[in-house]
Write a protein that holds these residues in place. Structure first.
Motif: not given
Length: 817
Positions: A253-262, A271-283
């Motif tokens: 997206e916008n020439n940047k690699v984004l990765s979705r992680i479970q 006391p923890v979360f469950a779900g998904e996060i998406t991170i911007v690899q370059e930044d």
């Protein structure tokens, strides 16, 4: 009413369509389902809005050509170019599920690629935290709480929301707020509310909680009611101990690699979360968050909580939160509630220049006209259009509010409210409303009116409380009254006592309280034993723990908030005291080797008191450094700080005034604090010292008394000695000291024990000690289990006194008692 409502909605649609420069549309997925709170932004601009819960959005733009960007967590970003003129523009978005490139790595004998990405995010933790240290932005907040179902009766009372709606589905709360939010560092925050609106309450102020819950921190704390320990972030420095990770896929997206992680909890009881996060690899920053909490993960107060965040690149390499939604849901006692609390962030200023005193003691400040904005104003500035249901709720409740200002309607409503009910009078008491809701009168329950002790026999003590409010505009100006009519049928004494309290202050709270009449008082002025508890111990165990006397009483007290965390209290007291002796040996269960003890502290004296008079004056100061405030147009509210509370008090008798028989000066100073250690639990302490500067003539009731306990039920924690007899260490010495320490693990250890963790018990331990001299002291340590059935705490206590005296016992505490 419905016809009028439909007409207003139709007219509103006509005029909104005719507005120049208005872009309207809807965001849906490929199956036609609306995407609630999707983010809409204009490329090259800081302007950003969100769709509403039904996917509809409205965007006001000047004539020109624009590129509109639509984003939703888990879906591919979509851009459309439009030309805005004088006519309205229709712009719909149909978002597709984000196409993901699956990793080319075979994971049969290697770790998932997600671990490398999370490891890199953790390495950037401090950098990302510093990015959030200094900024300001505008925030639009909308909070709503709704019911899906509720019981017809609760605690023998009919459930009536007084809205004329018999439907089981309804809004409990709906509010909107526009504010300016600024933050510098972790603790310096400021919220300036420009506009606020509450459905059905034109004088009310909406929620203004623009806090950004940062997953770059080790602990995410959305509220101490949800869990005082907080919840462990999947990006915390210890994330690999609590989580497993799986790379779902990546996209560009916008020439940047984004990765979705479970995000997968290793142990569901933590006391923890469950779900998904998406991170911007370059930044190496977050792009989006979609995480969930459930009760098994130590979530309190609600059953589930969903957190959804979406970030946008404000400047090159600088990603900022543009929307945050919390979705709570809970089912309790037949009530099925759910809600959404949305924050839309826009107009970021990174690292702004602050004036020297910009961050002052006011954490939250409402503008004078914040809740006086017109409907037209809100239609222009609201970045999230109202849904049809929200429009209906505003109309219905605002109309109902107008009706409630009609005296005839209020009278009819109060006739229903004031309907006599035997279960209510027996269990909870009865309240009577009059005078346009400015005045109410209540009487305590029959259960609370009746008690027994051998000095008075059967006691009947009805208590009438009344309150008069000057207005409903948020001022604190009110007059309160309390009349207690105490009759002892055993000694045939009638002791009426009344208090009047005037509360005022346009800024800080002030009050004047006057008390006059006859009272039955405990020798320990803190009244550590309740009438109800003493009734049971007398009738069932032939043990009269309360030691009391009668007094003609006059008191006047003045208290005032001074600002900067300071408050002052000043008071004068006069008591004409007489003894009351036991009149009966009546009990339900007669113990052969037990009899009632005299109605005085026989640990200190061997006869009851003679009649005497006491007149004294007390001055007390309380200070909590770092105190923050909420500033409303009509008043200031103290919300405390994370610093300890310091207190000082001195009491001086008033010479020979009013026949005073006492001559003493006593003082006391203390410090107390409640320290949230987050994952490690909660640590509380209280230390005090004091004594008599002058003890020339000290009546028994004016001794320094410690709160002991002669019951299996625990006394107030952090203010009691669970194994100390009630008057054993009462004294008139020149110096004493005491300390209370308590450490509640809040599930730190117990949530790791299989089977036990489902019950959610909390281990607790601590120490209580008081010291007068080497021959007069007491200390005790305790270990226990808290949060049993959410209400019960059980402690094992072991105490020590001089001459080798050892004491042991169990104490049971129940919340609310």
């Amino acid at each position: 009413m419905i016809v009028r409502l439909l007409l207003l909605l139709f007219i509103g649609l006509i005029f909104s369509e005719a507005s120049a420069g208005l872009v309207k549309g809807r965001v849906m997925d490929a199956d036609g389902h609306p995407l609630a709170f999707a983010s809409i932004s204009v490329q090259g601009s800081k302007q950003g809005i969100s769709a509403n819960a039904e996917g509809f959005f409205e965007l006001s733009l000047s004539p020109g050509k624009y590129k509109i960007i639509c984003q939703y967590v888990g879906f591919a970003k979509q851009e459309q170019t439009i030309t805005v003129g004088v006519e309205s523009v229709r712009l719909d978005f149909v978002l597709q599920k984000q196409a993901l490139m699956l990793p080319d790595v075979v994971i049969s004998n290697k770790e998932d690629p997600a671990y490398r990405l999370i490891r890199e995010m953790i390495q950037q933790q401090q950098t990302n935290q510093q990015r959030l240290q200094e900024f300001s932005c505008m925030v639009y907040s909308k909070g709503q709480l709704r019911l899906r179902d509720f019981p017809t009766r609760f605690l023998s009372q009919k459930v009536d929301f007084e809205d004329g709606d018999t439907s089981k589905k309804k809004f409990l709360y709906l509010s909107e707020t526009i504010s300016r939010y600024a933050q510098r560092g972790e603790k310096e925050k400021k919220v300036e509310v420009l506009s606020s609106k509450v459905s059905g309450d034109s004088d009310g102020f909406g929620l203004a909680v623009p806090d950004q819950y940062s997953f770059y921190d080790n602990i995410v704390l959305p509220g101490t009611r949800l869990n005082p320990r907080g919840f462990i972030s999947p990006l915390s420095s210890s994330a690999f101990y609590y989580y497993r990770f799986k790379l779902i896929g990546s996209f560009i997206e916008n020439n940047k690699v984004l990765s979705r992680i479970q995000v997968i909890p290793k142990r569901k009881s933590e006391p923890v979360f469950a779900g998904e996060i998406t991170i911007v690899q370059e930044d190496w920053q977050l792009h989006s968050v979609d995480l969930n909490l459930v009760r098994a993960q130590q979530l309190e107060f609600v059953d589930t909580l969903k957190v959804v965040q979406l970030y946008n690149e404000e400047e090159k390499g600088e990603w900022r939160l543009v929307s945050q939604v919390l979705y709570p849901a809970a089912k309790k006692f037949g009530f099925d509630a759910y809600g959404s609390f949305l924050n839309v962030y826009s107009d970021y200023v990174l690292k702004p220049s602050w004036t020297k005193k910009y961050f002052d003691r006011f954490l939250l400040r409402y503008a004078d006209s914040a809740n006086r904005r017109s409907v037209e104003y809100w239609d222009q500035v609201r970045p999230v259009p109202l849904t049809a249901e929200e429009l209906v709720d505003y109309y219905k409740k605002d109309s109902l509010e107008q009706r409630r200002r009609d005296p005839a309607y209020l009278d009819s409503l109060n006739r229903v409210r004031n309907k006599f009910s035997i279960p209510r009078l027996l269990l909870t008491g009865q309240t009577i409303y009059t005078k346009r809701d400015k005045f109410d009168l209540s009487v305590n329950s029959i259960i609370d009116q009746l008690s027994f002790n051998p000095a008075e026999g059967l006691v009947f003590q009805p208590q009438l409380r009344w309150q008069y409010k000057w207005d409903s505009t948020g001022t604190r100006k009110q007059l309160n009254g309390n009349l207690v009519l105490r009759t002892g049928f055993g000694n045939q004494h009638f002791n009426p006592y009344s208090t009047f309290s005037y509360v005022f202050g346009t800024q800080f709270r002030s009050s004047i309280t006057l008390g006059v009449g006859h009272q039955v008082l405990q020798f320990n002025g803190q009244s550590p034993i309740t009438d109800k508890g003493n009734t049971f111990s007398s009738l069932l165990y032939e043990s009269n723990r309360i030691k009391s006397y009668e007094a003609r009483v006059f008191r006047i007290t003045y208290s005032k908030g001074l600002g900067a965390g300071l408050s002052l209290q000043w008071g004068i007291r006069f008591e004409d005291r007489t003894a009351i002796d036991n009149q009966t040996d009546y009990t339900w269960i007669n113990k052969p080797n037990r009899a009632y003890t005299p109605n005085y502290p026989d640990e200190l004296v061997n006869q009851n008191i003679a009649r005497h008079q006491v007149a004294d004056m007390t001055v007390a100061l309380r200070w909590q450094p770092g105190t923050r405030y909420i500033k409303l147009p009509e008043r200031i509210i103290n919300i405390g700080s994370d610093k300890p509370v310091l207190s000082f008090q001195i009491t001086q008798t008033l010479g020979a005034w009013a026949g005073n028989d006492a001559r003493y000066t006593k003082w006391r100073m203390g410090i107390t604090d409640n320290i949230n250690l987050k994952l490690k639990g909660v640590f509380r302490y209280r230390f005090a010292m004091g004594g008599f500067l002058n003890n020339q003539a000290v009546p028994l009731a004016d001794y320094i008394h410690f709160n002991g306990n002669a019951s299996q039920l625990a006394n107030e924690y952090l203010n009691s000695f669970q194994l100390l007899s009630l008057y054993r260490l009462s004294h008139v010495e020149r110096f004493y000291s005491l300390g209370h320490l308590e450490y509640n693990f809040k599930g730190l250890l117990t949530n790791k024990i299989p089977g036990v963790n489902k019950l959610k018990p909390y281990l607790v331990m601590g120490l209580n000690a008081c010291y007068i001299s080497t021959t007069r002291n007491h200390w005790e340590w305790f270990v226990g289990v808290d949060n049993l059935l959410k209400q019960i705490r059980v402690d094992y206590v072991m105490g020590y006194q001089p001459s080798g005296i050892h004491l042991t016992g169990f104490r049971i505490g129940v919340k609310g008692f």
